[in-house]
Scaffold this motif. Structure first.
Motif, short mmCIF file in Angstrom:
data_model
loop_
_atom_site.label_atom_id
_atom_site.label_comp_id
_atom_site.label_asym_id
_atom_site.label_seq_id
_atom_site.Cartn_x
_atom_site.Cartn_y
_atom_site.Cartn_z
N TYR A 20 0.85 -1.18 0.00
CA TYR A 20 0.00 0.00 0.00
C TYR A 20 0.89 1.24 0.00
CZ TYR A 20 -3.67 -3.26 1.33
OH TYR A 20 -4.55 -4.29 1.37
N ALA A 21 0.56 2.20 -0.83
CA ALA A 21 1.34 3.44 -0.90
C ALA A 21 0.93 4.33 0.27
CB ALA A 21 1.09 4.14 -2.23
N GLY A 22 1.90 4.74 1.05
CA GLY A 22 1.66 5.52 2.26
C GLY A 22 1.52 7.02 2.03
N PHE A 23 1.39 7.73 3.13
CA PHE A 23 1.10 9.16 3.10
C PHE A 23 2.16 9.97 2.37
CE2 PHE A 23 1.60 13.41 4.90
CZ PHE A 23 0.34 13.93 4.67
N MET A 119 -10.72 17.09 1.86
CA MET A 119 -10.10 18.40 2.09
C MET A 119 -10.83 19.23 3.13
SD MET A 119 -8.88 19.93 -1.52
CE MET A 119 -9.67 18.97 -2.79
N LEU A 120 -12.15 19.06 3.21
CA LEU A 120 -12.97 19.96 4.01
C LEU A 120 -12.52 20.12 5.46
CD1 LEU A 120 -16.57 19.35 2.65
CD2 LEU A 120 -15.06 21.28 2.21
N PRO A 121 -12.40 19.08 6.23
CA PRO A 121 -12.00 19.30 7.63
C PRO A 121 -10.48 19.40 7.78
CG PRO A 121 -12.58 17.01 7.34
CD PRO A 121 -12.77 17.69 6.01
N LEU A 122 -9.90 20.46 7.23
CA LEU A 122 -8.46 20.73 7.33
C LEU A 122 -7.59 19.60 6.77
CD1 LEU A 122 -8.49 22.23 10.94
CD2 LEU A 122 -8.54 23.48 8.77
N GLY A 123 -8.08 18.95 5.73
CA GLY A 123 -7.31 17.89 5.08
C GLY A 123 -7.22 16.61 5.88
N LEU A 124 -8.06 16.46 6.89
CA LEU A 124 -8.01 15.28 7.75
C LEU A 124 -8.21 13.98 6.97
CD1 LEU A 124 -7.68 14.28 10.63
CD2 LEU A 124 -10.14 14.54 10.94
N GLY A 125 -9.01 14.03 5.90
CA GLY A 125 -9.24 12.83 5.10
C GLY A 125 -7.98 12.34 4.41
N ILE A 127 -4.79 13.13 5.73
CA ILE A 127 -3.90 12.77 6.84
C ILE A 127 -4.22 11.37 7.35
CG2 ILE A 127 -3.29 13.39 9.22
CD1 ILE A 127 -3.79 16.35 8.34
N TRP A 128 -5.48 10.96 7.21
CA TRP A 128 -5.92 9.63 7.64
C TRP A 128 -5.07 8.53 7.00
CZ3 TRP A 128 -9.40 8.79 11.38
CH2 TRP A 128 -9.89 7.50 11.53
N ILE A 129 -4.56 8.77 5.81
CA ILE A 129 -3.72 7.78 5.10
C ILE A 129 -2.55 7.34 5.98
CG2 ILE A 129 -2.17 7.45 3.12
CD1 ILE A 129 -3.99 9.52 1.62
N ALA A 130 -1.98 8.27 6.72
CA ALA A 130 -0.80 7.96 7.55
C ALA A 130 -1.11 6.97 8.67
CB ALA A 130 -0.24 9.25 8.14
N ASP A 132 -4.01 4.73 8.69
CA ASP A 132 -4.87 3.62 8.30
C ASP A 132 -4.04 2.38 7.97
OD1 ASP A 132 -7.80 2.97 7.45
OD2 ASP A 132 -6.57 2.24 5.79
N LYS A 133 -4.55 1.22 8.35
CA LYS A 133 -3.84 -0.05 8.11
C LYS A 133 -3.58 -0.29 6.63
CE LYS A 133 -5.21 -4.76 8.29
NZ LYS A 133 -6.10 -5.76 8.82
N ARG A 134 -4.57 0.04 5.78
CA ARG A 134 -4.42 -0.17 4.34
C ARG A 134 -4.03 1.12 3.61
NH1 ARG A 134 -9.36 -3.36 2.04
NH2 ARG A 134 -7.88 -3.81 0.39
N LYS A 135 -3.65 2.14 4.36
CA LYS A 135 -3.22 3.42 3.80
C LYS A 135 -4.32 4.07 2.95
CE LYS A 135 0.77 2.75 5.67
NZ LYS A 135 0.92 3.27 7.01
N GLN A 136 -5.56 3.93 3.39
CA GLN A 136 -6.70 4.52 2.68
C GLN A 136 -7.05 5.87 3.27
OE1 GLN A 136 -9.36 1.04 3.24
NE2 GLN A 136 -9.88 1.38 1.09
N GLY A 137 -7.20 6.87 2.40
CA GLY A 137 -7.77 8.14 2.81
C GLY A 137 -9.28 8.01 2.77
N TRP A 138 -9.97 9.05 3.23
CA TRP A 138 -11.43 9.00 3.23
C TRP A 138 -11.97 8.82 1.82
CZ3 TRP A 138 -12.78 13.60 6.96
CH2 TRP A 138 -12.38 13.25 8.25
N HIS A 139 -11.30 9.43 0.83
CA HIS A 139 -11.74 9.29 -0.56
C HIS A 139 -11.60 7.83 -1.03
CE1 HIS A 139 -7.49 10.29 -0.43
NE2 HIS A 139 -7.33 9.72 -1.61
#
Length: 160
Positions: A20-23, A119-125, A127-130, A132-139
């Motif tokens: 999985y490609a990380g943050f 992007m909406l909540p300060l890019g938290l979606g 940052i979640w990539i960093a 998450d177990k599977r390196k998934q962002g909210w998108h």
């Protein structure tokens, strides 16, 4: 969904030669794509509006250049190549999170819409990539995709 089915689905996308490609690597790809999009859209604005662009704008044309053109760039590259030039530069591609195959076009469009939500909540979606177990962002979670890349070869240097 049962835990056994979930584990089986995760294993379908896991291969020995992929990770999985990380943050940080994805952030690098995002910067490359941002630069390429800017190379396309920045000269178009003065060409379309003239150099009075800063003072007055045609909102519809401005929307087309600054919003729809980048969306088309990203989505079309995903549809035809599985990756934007930035992701290609890091040897990564977007795949279906369950099957590991190329995602459908509606799924890729949902992924782009998910970018906006991430992007909406300060890019938290993003940052979640960093974390998450599977390196998934909210998108990725919204669209059922993951970003994978070939594992780097272990290079062994020997003295000769």
């Amino acid at each position: 969904m049962s835990k056994a089915m979930e584990t089986e689905q995760v294993e379908k996308t896991e291969r020995d030669d992929l990770e999985y490609a990380g943050f940080w690597i994805r952030a690098w790809a995002f910067l490359i794509d941002g630069f390429l999009i800017a190379l396309i859209t920045t000269p178009l604005s003065p060409i379309m509006f003239g150099f009075a662009y800063i003072a007055t704008t045609d909102l519809l044309l401005d929307f087309l250049i600054s919003s729809l053109l980048p969306a088309a760039y990203v989505i079309l590259f995903w549809v035809f190549n599985g990756a934007t030039p930035g992701k290609m530069a890091i040897s990564a591609k977007v795949v279906d999170a369950v099957t590991g195959e190329h995602p459908t076009t509606p799924r890729l469009i949902a992924r782009y819409v998910g970018y906006l939500l991430s992007m909406l909540p300060l890019g938290l979606g993003f940052i979640w990539i960093a974390f998450d177990k599977r390196k998934q962002g909210w998108h990725d979670k919204l669209s059922g995709t993951v970003v994978v890349r070939k594992k780097p070869e272990n290079v062994v240097f020997s003295r000769q």
